[in-house]
Motif scaffolding. Structure first.
Motif, mmCIF file in Angstrom:
data_model
loop_
_atom_site.group_PDB
_atom_site.id
_atom_site.type_symbol
_atom_site.label_atom_id
_atom_site.label_comp_id
_atom_site.label_asym_id
_atom_site.label_seq_id
_atom_site.Cartn_x
_atom_site.Cartn_y
_atom_site.Cartn_z
ATOM 1 N N GLY A 141 -19.731 -5.017 -5.729
ATOM 2 C CA GLY A 141 -19.681 -6.019 -6.784
ATOM 3 C C GLY A 141 -18.290 -6.476 -7.154
ATOM 4 N N VAL A 142 -17.304 -6.082 -6.362
ATOM 5 C CA VAL A 142 -15.936 -6.540 -6.628
ATOM 6 C C VAL A 142 -15.857 -8.035 -6.341
ATOM 7 C CG1 VAL A 142 -13.514 -6.295 -5.902
ATOM 8 C CG2 VAL A 142 -15.014 -4.290 -6.023
ATOM 9 N N PRO A 143 -15.192 -8.802 -7.209
ATOM 10 C CA PRO A 143 -15.065 -10.240 -6.956
ATOM 11 C C PRO A 143 -14.373 -10.502 -5.619
ATOM 12 C CG PRO A 143 -14.094 -9.635 -9.082
ATOM 13 C CD PRO A 143 -14.527 -8.374 -8.428
ATOM 14 N N LEU A 144 -14.722 -11.599 -4.993
ATOM 15 C CA LEU A 144 -14.230 -11.899 -3.648
ATOM 16 C C LEU A 144 -12.706 -11.822 -3.520
ATOM 17 C CD1 LEU A 144 -14.918 -12.713 -0.767
ATOM 18 C CD2 LEU A 144 -14.859 -15.106 -1.499
ATOM 19 N N PRO A 145 -11.933 -12.448 -4.434
ATOM 20 C CA PRO A 145 -10.468 -12.393 -4.265
ATOM 21 C C PRO A 145 -9.947 -10.960 -4.275
ATOM 22 C CG PRO A 145 -11.057 -14.023 -5.907
ATOM 23 C CD PRO A 145 -12.315 -13.272 -5.592
ATOM 24 N N LEU A 146 -10.511 -10.146 -5.176
ATOM 25 C CA LEU A 146 -10.065 -8.751 -5.238
ATOM 26 C C LEU A 146 -10.452 -8.000 -3.967
ATOM 27 C CD1 LEU A 146 -10.582 -7.380 -8.857
ATOM 28 C CD2 LEU A 146 -8.466 -7.788 -7.595
ATOM 29 N N ALA A 147 -11.637 -8.302 -3.463
ATOM 30 C CA ALA A 147 -12.094 -7.649 -2.233
ATOM 31 C C ALA A 147 -11.179 -8.021 -1.077
ATOM 32 C CB ALA A 147 -13.529 -8.054 -1.927
ATOM 33 N N MET A 148 -10.775 -9.287 -1.034
ATOM 34 C CA MET A 148 -9.861 -9.717 0.021
ATOM 35 C C MET A 148 -8.530 -8.977 -0.115
ATOM 36 S SD MET A 148 -10.792 -13.771 -0.010
ATOM 37 C CE MET A 148 -9.572 -14.333 1.151
ATOM 38 N N LEU A 149 -8.087 -8.864 -1.344
ATOM 39 C CA LEU A 149 -6.833 -8.144 -1.594
ATOM 40 C C LEU A 149 -6.959 -6.706 -1.090
ATOM 41 C CD1 LEU A 149 -4.154 -8.905 -2.924
ATOM 42 C CD2 LEU A 149 -4.950 -7.727 -4.992
ATOM 43 N N ALA A 150 -8.127 -6.099 -1.382
ATOM 44 C CA ALA A 150 -8.343 -4.710 -0.961
ATOM 45 C C ALA A 150 -8.267 -4.595 0.551
ATOM 46 C CB ALA A 150 -9.690 -4.212 -1.478
ATOM 47 N N ALA A 151 -8.852 -5.572 1.259
ATOM 48 C CA ALA A 151 -8.837 -5.536 2.726
ATOM 49 C C ALA A 151 -7.407 -5.625 3.238
ATOM 50 C CB ALA A 151 -9.679 -6.690 3.279
ATOM 51 N N MET A 152 -6.632 -6.551 2.649
ATOM 52 C CA MET A 152 -5.263 -6.729 3.114
ATOM 53 C C MET A 152 -4.415 -5.501 2.792
ATOM 54 S SD MET A 152 -4.427 -10.758 2.658
ATOM 55 C CE MET A 152 -5.185 -11.234 1.132
ATOM 56 N N LEU A 153 -4.659 -4.932 1.608
ATOM 57 C CA LEU A 153 -3.917 -3.733 1.211
ATOM 58 C C LEU A 153 -4.225 -2.575 2.162
ATOM 59 C CD1 LEU A 153 -2.040 -3.649 -1.172
ATOM 60 C CD2 LEU A 153 -3.783 -2.380 -2.451
ATOM 61 N N THR A 154 -5.504 -2.471 2.541
ATOM 62 C CA THR A 154 -5.885 -1.439 3.510
ATOM 63 C C THR A 154 -5.086 -1.605 4.791
ATOM 64 O OG1 THR A 154 -8.104 -1.525 2.605
ATOM 65 C CG2 THR A 154 -7.834 -0.391 4.715
ATOM 66 N N GLY A 155 -4.994 -2.876 5.219
ATOM 67 C CA GLY A 155 -4.228 -3.153 6.430
ATOM 68 C C GLY A 155 -2.783 -2.731 6.286
ATOM 69 N N VAL A 156 -2.178 -3.076 5.154
ATOM 70 C CA VAL A 156 -0.768 -2.743 4.935
ATOM 71 C C VAL A 156 -0.572 -1.223 4.938
ATOM 72 C CG1 VAL A 156 1.132 -2.837 3.291
ATOM 73 C CG2 VAL A 156 -0.261 -4.865 3.686
ATOM 74 N N LEU A 157 -1.481 -0.526 4.259
ATOM 75 C CA LEU A 157 -1.370 0.941 4.208
ATOM 76 C C LEU A 157 -1.482 1.539 5.600
ATOM 77 C CD1 LEU A 157 -3.360 2.069 1.049
ATOM 78 C CD2 LEU A 157 -0.921 2.350 1.543
ATOM 79 N N ALA A 158 -2.459 1.046 6.365
ATOM 80 C CA ALA A 158 -2.638 1.573 7.719
ATOM 81 C C ALA A 158 -1.398 1.290 8.555
ATOM 82 C CB ALA A 158 -3.875 0.944 8.359
ATOM 83 N N GLY A 159 -0.835 0.086 8.381
ATOM 84 C CA GLY A 159 0.391 -0.251 9.095
ATOM 85 C C GLY A 159 1.528 0.667 8.668
ATOM 86 N N ALA A 160 1.566 0.990 7.389
ATOM 87 C CA ALA A 160 2.627 1.859 6.885
ATOM 88 C C ALA A 160 2.530 3.252 7.507
ATOM 89 C CB ALA A 160 2.565 1.942 5.366
ATOM 90 N N VAL A 161 1.291 3.709 7.748
ATOM 91 C CA VAL A 161 1.127 5.013 8.411
ATOM 92 C C VAL A 161 1.791 4.978 9.790
ATOM 93 C CG1 VAL A 161 -0.557 6.592 9.437
ATOM 94 C CG2 VAL A 161 -0.983 5.598 7.178
ATOM 95 N N ASN A 162 1.534 3.909 10.544
ATOM 96 C CA ASN A 162 2.198 3.749 11.841
ATOM 97 C C ASN A 162 3.707 3.763 11.674
ATOM 98 O OD1 ASN A 162 -0.095 3.541 13.424
ATOM 99 N ND2 ASN A 162 -0.280 1.327 13.079
ATOM 100 N N ALA A 163 4.176 3.033 10.655
ATOM 101 C CA ALA A 163 5.615 2.903 10.446
ATOM 102 C C ALA A 163 6.248 4.259 10.158
ATOM 103 C CB ALA A 163 5.894 1.930 9.307
ATOM 104 N N VAL A 164 5.571 5.077 9.355
ATOM 105 C CA VAL A 164 6.121 6.396 9.048
ATOM 106 C C VAL A 164 6.325 7.198 10.337
ATOM 107 C CG1 VAL A 164 5.568 8.640 8.023
ATOM 108 C CG2 VAL A 164 5.255 6.549 6.694
#
Lengths: 494, 337, 354
Positions: free
Chosen positions: B84-107
């Motif tokens: 039930g998260v509003p669409l913009p927030l859900a999109m933000l969550a998806a992008m944030l997930t991507g950034v976090l996963a990328g950060a794991v690679n970066a570490v």
């Protein structure tokens, strides 16, 4: 210049150890405002390590850095920049795919003001190119100017020029000399590194000579002569030339080169007789290494004729050269000579292995070969299984020699065989050369150290800007060789 | 202008045009606007992945985990929407997930020093596994169908998702060309030591590259879910290799420092178009991979041959320059200052 | 000093890890400890080890070949098609092996002749070979070859080719005594690869090229020829792996093995081969392959879903590499400190002497 103004930057008791091998042994060094301080030393003497410590690329293992009498640390190059030190590297760091303007201002804070200032400084220094063109299109001289402007944009008070003249034409060198004077007139201190002694004496106010990781000479340039510099750069136990004990044997040359022409050299012809040491003197960039590698079949884009052991060798490759009895000991030991991360015995047997017909390994034979050469060349190892990387330069060089001598060549080309090794190892290398000639092997020694060429050669050839000249036969003095090699304007003017 | 004409992007663009026209001689339907729009529409997922990949390759790294990052971002996106998260927030969550996963690679790559191929190959497995663990291995289906509106609503008969992607591409291209900090991606890949010696933040730049790769994978996940309306376990599977192929095809060298957003866009477009063209030629889809592989191989080998020729010519020119200067000196034409 | 000793014992550590792993899994689930079970479960991952042996040799040269997984499928479908086209099974197998060898040699030629990164080259051929594998059936139809079945060759593209003779499927399902055939093939390939690497001049050249291709060239090593041969060997190993898997599944398919890439590379790297080249061993790869394979089997036996397995494998891969990097850095640090002290003492002695 005022007597001893306070130094802009100083190193005090600095040590640097790499991979367990000390490269700098407690040196003291400084650069004062408005002076050109030249740093001289053979390859591997520790010059570039000093430069890298001053520019924040390396940290000293022990000792300290003082800037304006305050002890400081330079953990990164950007810290050195902030403290007013900028290094212009030998190979300018150009971003080939970025524009000239981006190349100039890369890494600087701030925007438009930089561009304006870059243009102003470029005008002053004399860099007149299209700022929108890609950096890859700059000539080497202009690449160096880009580096100098980068330093000035960072308000550098100390500029380090690492062999800036090695790949410049004479006209470009003259222009650089004028630029250096403009800079020192503003109170900037310049650390100048060069192999060319005449340039050093022309351009520097003070000269320091580094050998085996410590200073052996530091004096005002006015008090020095090329002879004194050559003397200082010679090893401590250098013996003056003695008459050759072994006369060249036989009359059929083991190596005949005629009319060899490549990109970096032209129309080179010479012969080597069995049991003879032919010295080729030449500075970096004279075409000597390119010549050696063309003979050995590394660079195949050449014309001319090479005969090895009397047989024509039109299509040369390292394998075929070794099979015909020609070995090459490369100038750059780490890049071309030794398998750093393998046990020493592996490098020693590599040459024979590559050459032989045997498809399977024979561990016992390999071990015997390695121990035989360890004894013969006096290589200091705890065991032949010891990894080559942690050995001293001298021992690494002996391992490379062992590798190239194992196939029992009739002619060996040694490119800077004593580069960056200590005095004792150097004497061992000379002894090995004498042993080889006693067995009738022909040896070519390429060196930028005139004393070395004078000491060990039966005959001296000189490479200068891609051309080869022979000095009158017989042993020559250091001075004669130096004069021919550096072809100094000093000499020409006299 | 000459630079653009000589660039690899242009070469591939010409090849793309030639291919479409060539196929059109057999089947005119290729040239119908709707066909071209459909090709665009089906390529935006790969385009986004490729743009992210491009940042990493610019800095001489490689990221084989982008497909898996897209997968896990899609799962988070699906969960958020279903929660039930509003669409913009859900999109933000998806992008944030991507950034976090990328950060794991970066570490792993930047801080620990693990070779990029090993690090991202490991996280490929880890992210893919986590995706299955999170979902229990089943598809996320009851995603609100409002999300599909993005892909079916059309403006000027082009889906708004395509417009949105175009906007992202243009903004990214402008930022990459205009922002000073963005230039350090090129500097680090072009000449890592030089960049370090000039005081650039090399580690920070590399870190940013992996994080951006994750961010774009997150965006790609949003596109994917919007286009198909559910989250299958295969989301992004095998796409990491396609993304690398697209970027290299478009002219980004694995040796770093060259290429731009358009390389990624054109490369991805080309690979997607190849797939579509096969349909129009009635060639079985089974040949798609073979054609894509052959094209990639041909382009990189041709590129090598061209580079070698250019380098040889430069060496010859410099040798001639030195010789001329020498001859001048010998003739005494050089006047001492 | 500490580094080489530590490296030498990497295989020993893997062997210990393998024993501990089997013991722990056996304690939790006694059924797992059954010898027959231990032996026969290797059939599930034998193809991974076989392909990893070939890849080990390539990675030792500092290269990489990710196209092996496509060669597995290509060899499988080539064998199947040759068989349904009427070739005797022995010939079909030979054609498949030759295909693998040729595909690998093709990679090798491009790697040796250009400066293009092997990752890019084999990425391209990964697509190329898998595309050929999936497209081959339709091509044969197009060329007018006749298959026995009614649907032509195309029918085989999705369904796979079944009905392979017992003499062939025995390779995947049979056993000699208690030892399953796939394990025997794996051990034979590993022995061959190990012997090639540690007993022949060719093997030594691989290390030379991995440490420094330039030094190798200056030494007189035929670098290009060696590279072509090693990629060809890898192609052959991948083809063998593909055939073993085909026999195990009793079905020739073009997409066989496509999931195995992560596992294959993990086995190589966990086995102690440096991705930068210059070091590594087949024994390490073999042991790491067993550790990974049993880990998967064991976790499944414990009721852990197969979803978690790649997470654990990935973490293992990162962990092992990070461990190596860390301990190498520590060792070098220690060596430098010792050298500084020795050097200082030497200088002090010189100064102290009158």
């Amino acid at each position: 210049m005022a007597a001893d103004p306070a130094p802009l930057v100083a190193l005090r008791g600095v040590w640097k150890v790499f991979e367990g091998v000390p490269v700098l042994r407690g040196i003291d060094f400084d650069i004062r405002p408005g002076e050109v301080h030249a740093l001289l030393g053979g390859n591997g003497s520790g010059k570039s390590t000093i430069v890298k410590i001053l520019s924040g690329a390396y940290q000293p293992t022990a000792g300290r850095i003082e800037i304006g009498a305050r002890t400081t640390v330079l953990p990164r190059p950007s810290d050195a920049h902030q403290q007013g030190i900028y290094m212009v590297p030998q190979e300018p760091h150009i971003f080939p795919n970025l524009t000239v303007l981006e190349n100039l201002t890369m890494g600087l804070a701030g925007g438009v003001a930089n561009a304006a200032q870059a243009r102003r400084i470029a005008d002053e220094i004399g860099l007149s190119v299209d700022f929108a063109m890609p950096g890859g299109g700059l000539s080497i001289a202009n690449q160096q100017l880009v580096e100098i402007i980068r330093g000035l944009l960072r308000k550098a008070r100390v500029l380090i020029l690492d062999e800036p003249t090695s790949s410049l034409t004479r006209r470009e060198v003259d222009a650089l000399a004028i630029e250096m004077r403009t800079l020192t007139a503003r109170g900037i201190g310049i650390l100048f590194i060069s192999h060319r002694l005449d340039e050093v004496l022309d351009l520097a106010d003070r000269v320091s000579v580094l050998r085996d990781g410590h200073f052996v000479l530091s004096a005002p340039a006015a008090e020095l002569t090329p002879e004194k510099l050559v003397e200082a750069m010679l090893p401590a136990d250098f013996l003056p030339a003695t008459e050759s004990t072994v006369a060249p044997q036989g009359r059929n040359p083991v190596l005949e080169v005629s009319g060899l022409t490549g990109r970096a050299f032209r129309d080179v012809s010479f012969n080597v007789l069995p049991g003879e040491v032919v010295g080729i003197a030449g500075v970096v960039g004279s075409g000597r290494t390119e010549l050696a590698q063309a003979i050995y079949g590394i660079d195949t884009d050449v014309t001319g004729e090479v005969r090895i052991n009397g047989k024509a060798a039109p299509h040369r490759a390292p394998q075929s050269c070794q099979a015909m009895g020609l070995s090459y000991v490369p100038e750059d030991r780490h890049a071309h000579g030794i398998f750093l991360t393998l046990p020493s015995a592996r490098t020693i047997s590599a040459g024979l292995l590559a050459l032989g017909r045997r498809k399977f390994l024979a561990p016992r034979m390999e071990g015997e070969l390695a121990s035989r050469f360890v004894d013969r060349l006096r290589i200091k190892l705890s065991s032949t299984a010891q990894v080559a990387r942690i050995l001293s330069g001298g021992n690494q060089q002996k391992i490379v020699l062992a590798k190239m001598l194992a196939p029992e060549p009739r002619i060996v080309i040694m490119d800077e065989p004593t580069r960056g090794i200590d005095a004792r190892a150097r004497q061992d290398v000379y002894r090995i050369i004498r042993e080889l000639t006693a067995q009738g092997v022909g040896v070519v020694v390429i060196s930028s150290e005139m004393g070395e060429v004078a000491e060990i050669s039966d005959r001296v050839l000189v490479m200068l800007r891609g051309r080869m000249m022979a000095l009158p036969t017989g042993r020559r003095s250091v001075e004669e060789i130096s004069a021919a090699t550096f072809a100094s304007r000093r000499g020409a003017a006299a | 202008m000459m630079r653009i004409l000589k660039s690899r992007e242009f070469l591939v663009l010409v090849l793309l045009g030639v291919m479409i026209l060539g196929v059109a001689t057999v089947n005119r339907a290729v040239l119908y606007p709707i066909t071209l729009i459909n090709i665009l529409n089906s390529s935006i997922f790969l385009i986004l992945l490729a743009i992210g990949q491009m940042f990493v390759i610019l800095t001489r790294g490689i990221d084989v985990s982008v497909g898996a990052i897209a997968g896990i971002a899609a799962v988070i996106f699906g969960f958020a929407l279903n929660g039930g998260v509003p669409l913009p927030l859900a999109m933000l969550a998806a992008m944030l997930t991507g950034v976090l996963a990328g950060a794991v690679n970066a570490v792993g790559v930047v801080l620990v020093g693990i070779p990029p191929i090993i690090m991202t190959l490991s996280t490929l497995g880890i992210f893919r596994g986590l995706m299955r663990v999170l979902t229990g291995g089943s598809w996320i289906e009851q995603v609100p169908q409002s999300i599909k509106a993005m892909s079916v609503t059309r403006v000027l008969s082009v889906p708004i998702l395509v417009w949105a992607t175009a906007a992202v591409i243009i903004v990214a291209a402008i930022l990459l060309a205009r922002i000073k900090a963005a230039r350090s991606f090129y500097a680090v890949g072009d000449n890592r030591e030089g960049a370090y010696l000039l005081g650039l933040n090399v580690a920070g730049t590399e870190f940013a590259a992996y994080a951006l790769s994750g961010l774009f994978a997150g965006m790609a996940a949003i596109v994917f879910v919007a286009q198909i309306g559910f989250v299958p376990m295969q989301t992004g599977q095998g796409q990491e290799l396609k993304a690398i192929a697209a970027v290299v095809l478009g002219g980004v060298s694995l040796m770093g420092g060259t290429g731009n957003i358009w390389s990624a866009v054109i490369g991805a477009l080309f690979l997607t178009t190849v797939d579509s063209m096969m349909i129009f030629l009635h060639v079985p889809g089974s040949w798609n991979n073979a054609v894509a592989g052959a094209v990639l191989l041909a382009v990189v080998v041709a590129d090598y041959l061209i580079r070698r020729t250019v380098r040889n010519r430069q060496l010859v020119l410099r040798a001639a320059e030195l010789r001329r200067a020498d001859a001048d000196a010998a003739l005494g034409r050089e006047v001492a200052p | 000093m500490t580094l080489p000793g530590w490296l030498r014992s990497w295989e020993a550590m893997l062997a210990v890890a393998l024993v501990v792993e089997i013991a722990v899994l056996g304690m939790i689930s006694p059924a797992f400890l059954n010898i027959e079970n231990l032996l026969f479960s290797t059939s599930d991952f034998a193809h991974v080890i076989i392909a990893a042996v070939g890849l080990t040799l390539v990675v030792i040269t500092g290269g990489i070949d990710i196209s092996g997984v496509s060669v597995m499928g290509l060899a499988s479908i080539v064998m199947g098609l040759a068989f349904v086209a009427g070739a005797p099974i022995g010939l079909a197998v030979a054609v498949a092996l030759a295909t693998g060898l040729g595909a690998g040699a093709f990679n090798g030629v491009v790697v040796a002749r250009t400066d293009v990164n092997p990752l890019v080259i084999t990425l391209a051929t990964l697509f190329l070979f898998s595309g050929i594998a999936t497209g081959l059936p339709t091509l044969l139809d197009l060329l007018g070859f006749k298959a026995y079945g009614a649907g032509g060759f195309e029918a085989y593209q999705y369904e796979g080719i079944t009905g392979l003779p017992k003499s062939f499927t025995w390779l995947g399902t049979g056993s000699i005594g208690w030892v399953p055939l796939p394990l025997i093939v794996t051990v034979m390939v590993a022995l061959a690869g190990g012997a090639l690497l540690s007993r022949t001049r060719f093997g030594r050249f691989l290390y030379f090229i991995g440490v420094s291709a330039d030094v190798a060239r200056f030494t007189g090593v035929p670098v290009r020829r060696t590279l072509i041969l090693v990629y060809a060997f890898n192609g052959l190993c991948a083809a063998i792996a593909g055939l073993v898997l085909t026999a195990y599944f009793t079905s020739a398919r073009s997409d066989l093995g496509s999931e195995a890439l992560l596992n294959i590379i993990t086995a190589v790297v966990l086995g102690g081969t440096s991705i930068q080249g210059g070091s590594g061993s087949v024994l390490g790869t073999f042991l790491a392959g067993l550790v990974l394979g049993y880990l998967r089997q064991g976790l499944l036996a414990l009721g852990i879903t197969s979803d978690v397995v790649p997470v654990i494998i990935g973490a293992l891969l990162v962990g092992s590499v990070a461990l190596k990097i860390g301990s190498a850095a520590l060792a070098m640090n220690r060596a430098n400190r010792n050298a500084l002290e020795t050097g200082r003492r030497a200088v002090e002695e010189t100064v102290a002497r009158p």
